[in-house]
Design an enzyme around this catalytic site. Structure first.
Site: not given
Length: 168
Positions: A70, A73-75
């Site tokens: 996660l 994944f987050e920008d």
């Protein structure tokens, strides 16, 4: 085990694509934050706003490697931040957790409210495909436990065998 606050509109489908499972989740609200649209993007950001709150879900029972996926994944704009969320119901209350927050110094990249029916839903398949592609990038696959990678490789090989035409 870890936990994380996420926006409700995205969570089940996206997390399934990223982690291969949907973790236990409970309804939760994050006070002091507002949901915004990131300019020229389909995804939202939450940033501090004392007058607002955001509804979402608290994912629980996340394994350490799932939190790492996660995080990846987050920008780059997001920062996993310690926050307090309110979980309703008799077993609820105020809980400390992490949330991916858009920092104040990047606020110029935000563009009004994020309306999922307008900004995401018409493009949901495209967004989920991006999640699928992300989850199969080699540096992301290396985060997954070896046993899972081996299981997936065996399943993929079995699927390939099923597709090959029988020689006759």
């Amino acid at each position: 085990h870890g936990q994380c606050f996420c926006l409700r509109k995205l969570i089940d489908e996206v997390v399934l694509e990223l982690l291969g499972r949907v973790p236990t989740a409970v309804e939760a609200a994050l006070s002091g934050y507002r949901r915004h649209r990131v300019k020229d993007e389909r995804f939202p950001a939450i940033c501090a706003d004392e007058t607002a709150f955001v509804e979402g879900k608290l994912l629980t029972g996340l394994k350490e490697w799932e939190m790492r996926v996660l995080d990846e994944f987050e920008d780059d704009g997001y920062v996993r931040t310690d926050v307090e969320v309110t979980v309703p119901g008799p077993l609820g209350g105020i809980m400390r957790t992490g949330a991916y927050v858009w920092p104040a110094e990047l606020k110029a990249q935000l563009d009004g409210p994020w309306v999922p029916e307008e900004h995401l839903e018409p493009h949901m398949e495209e967004f989920l495909e991006m999640c699928r592609e992300f989850a199969t990038e080699e540096h992301i696959l290396q985060i997954f436990p070896r046993e899972l990678r081996e299981k997936w490789a065996a399943e993929a090989a079995a699927e390939e065998e099923e597709v090959e035409p029988a020689e006759g």
